[in-house]
Design a protein around this motif. Structure first.
Motif, PDB file in Angstrom:
ATOM      1  N   GLU A   1       0.824  -1.209   0.000  1.00 37.90           N
ATOM      2  CA  GLU A   1       0.000   0.000   0.000  1.00 37.90           C
ATOM      3  C   GLU A   1       0.858   1.260   0.000  1.00 37.90           C
ATOM      4  O   GLU A   1       0.648   2.177  -0.798  1.00 37.90           O
ATOM      5  N   PHE A   2       1.846   1.289   0.871  1.00 40.28           N
ATOM      6  CA  PHE A   2       2.673   2.496   0.966  1.00 40.28           C
ATOM      7  C   PHE A   2       3.564   2.662  -0.263  1.00 40.28           C
ATOM      8  O   PHE A   2       3.691   3.755  -0.816  1.00 40.28           O
ATOM      9  N   ASN A   3       4.185   1.575  -0.692  1.00 37.93           N
ATOM     10  CA  ASN A   3       5.108   1.705  -1.828  1.00 37.93           C
ATOM     11  C   ASN A   3       4.399   2.059  -3.131  1.00 37.93           C
ATOM     12  O   ASN A   3       4.944   2.774  -3.970  1.00 37.93           O
ATOM     13  N   LEU A   4       3.168   1.583  -3.309  1.00 38.65           N
ATOM     14  CA  LEU A   4       2.411   1.971  -4.501  1.00 38.65           C
ATOM     15  C   LEU A   4       2.114   3.467  -4.498  1.00 38.65           C
ATOM     16  O   LEU A   4       2.038   4.099  -5.552  1.00 38.65           O
ATOM     17  N   SER A   5       1.946   4.041  -3.319  1.00 33.75           N
ATOM     18  CA  SER A   5       1.677   5.478  -3.234  1.00 33.75           C
ATOM     19  C   SER A   5       2.867   6.302  -3.702  1.00 33.75           C
ATOM     20  O   SER A   5       2.732   7.479  -4.026  1.00 33.75           O
ATOM     21  N   LEU A   6       4.041   5.682  -3.742  1.00 31.60           N
ATOM     22  CA  LEU A   6       5.248   6.368  -4.211  1.00 31.60           C
ATOM     23  C   LEU A   6       5.465   6.169  -5.700  1.00 31.60           C
ATOM     24  O   LEU A   6       6.464   6.637  -6.257  1.00 31.60           O
TER      25      LEU A   6
END
Length: 316
Positions: free
Chosen positions: A179-184
């Motif tokens: 979830e977090f890495n996709l936001s980047l």
């Protein structure tokens, strides 16, 4: 010449600030293109941080030279009592320059810093402060676990090996990591590789769980600690933030994260709330011819160069 006596001299007491100051840095130069949704992102961020933070706090907002619409919104928030301290910079001082003002001037003994695009979950502040006050020599605490560069938490792991219970493994669930890495903007393929090749360090001290690592986009720290590392370089608008990560680690201070996700990076859109995160990379929607042409590397590179040049002309 003074006429009469200042009535303020008769006051018996003055208002005291809360122990914690949440310090938010904002920069929205215009409301189109990259920044089209950023005012809505700011509003969502402010609303989420106030909703059951777990501790009382004063809110300080430093606006780094945003457009008129954004400044008017912030002034109204201040007048409505939802912002306690509002600083409107005429010019963009960069993140380092803004930090020099915010981290030195925030009135609380504890500063919870955040970028303007963070979505918070309940108890994000109380959980962060619990770790800060439990772990000795804690430097900064981020309200979300994610994989961070290990060279910036070497001192944390070294301390934990000697003073706490330390475990190495895959403690961050795949869904939380993804979830977090996709936001980047990283792809599924990149994330699968990184997740498989890296590990987490979980630390238990006096019954409180924390993960090794922290980050400059959101952190809670003692004001007295942060002031050791001021001032920050103001030569560039961005890119100086690693200075804090490195200086804290070099000083032997602990860089820690809560064990579950209490903060999320929204970046410049509300796509996360609309359920759009990662959809493009997973190919669920067929891309039209025009979009495919725009994504051709030479064309994309040329158009983005033009866009960046125009931005530089107007806002550098």
């Amino acid at each position: 010449m003074r006429k009469g006596q200042n009535p303020a001299k008769t006051a018996k007491s003055v208002a005291k600030p809360e122990r914690v100051t949440v310090a938010l840095l904002n920069y929205i130069p215009f409301l189109s293109g990259f920044y089209a949704e950023t005012l809505d992102v700011l509003k969502v961020s402010l609303e989420s941080m106030r909703k059951d933070a777990g501790l009382p706090f004063d809110l300080m907002v430093f606006d780094n030279g945003s457009c008129t619409e954004v400044r008017e919104y912030l002034v109204n928030e201040k007048e409505e009592g939802r912002i306690q301290y509002l600083i409107l910079s005429e010019k963009n001082m960069g993140k380092g320059g803004a930090w020099n003002v915010m981290l030195a001037g925030a009135p609380g003994n504890i500063i919870a810093y955040t970028d303007a695009d963070v979505l918070f979950s309940p108890n994000w502040l109380s959980r962060s402060v619990e770790i800060l006050e439990t772990f000795p020599n804690a430097g900064m605490v981020t309200a979300r676990p994610f994989r961070t560069p290990p060279e910036f938490y070497e001192s944390t792991v070294k301390w934990a090996k000697e003073n706490a219970t330390l475990e190495e493994g895959q403690f961050i669930p795949w869904e939380t990591f993804l979830e977090f890495n996709l936001s980047l903007g990283q792809t599924d393929e990149e994330n699968i590789k990184v997740y498989a090749e890296t590990r987490d360090w979980r630390i238990v001290y006096k019954g409180v769980i924390a993960m090794a690592g922290a980050s400059h986009w959101q952190f809670t720290a003692y004001k007295s600690t942060l002031q050791q590392f001021l001032p920050f370089d103001m030569e560039k608008p961005m890119g100086q933030v690693r200075q804090l990560d490195k200086r804290m680690n070099d000083a032997g201070l602990l860089r820690l994260m809560v064990s579950d996700p209490l903060a999320m990076n929204m970046s410049n859109t509300l796509g996360y709330l609309r359920g759009e995160l990662g959809k493009r990379d997973r190919g669920k929607k067929k891309t039209g011819l025009g979009k495919r042409v725009l994504e051709l590397p030479p064309i994309k590179k040329m158009l983005l160069a033009v866009y960046n040049k125009i931005f530089s002309w107007y806002y550098s």
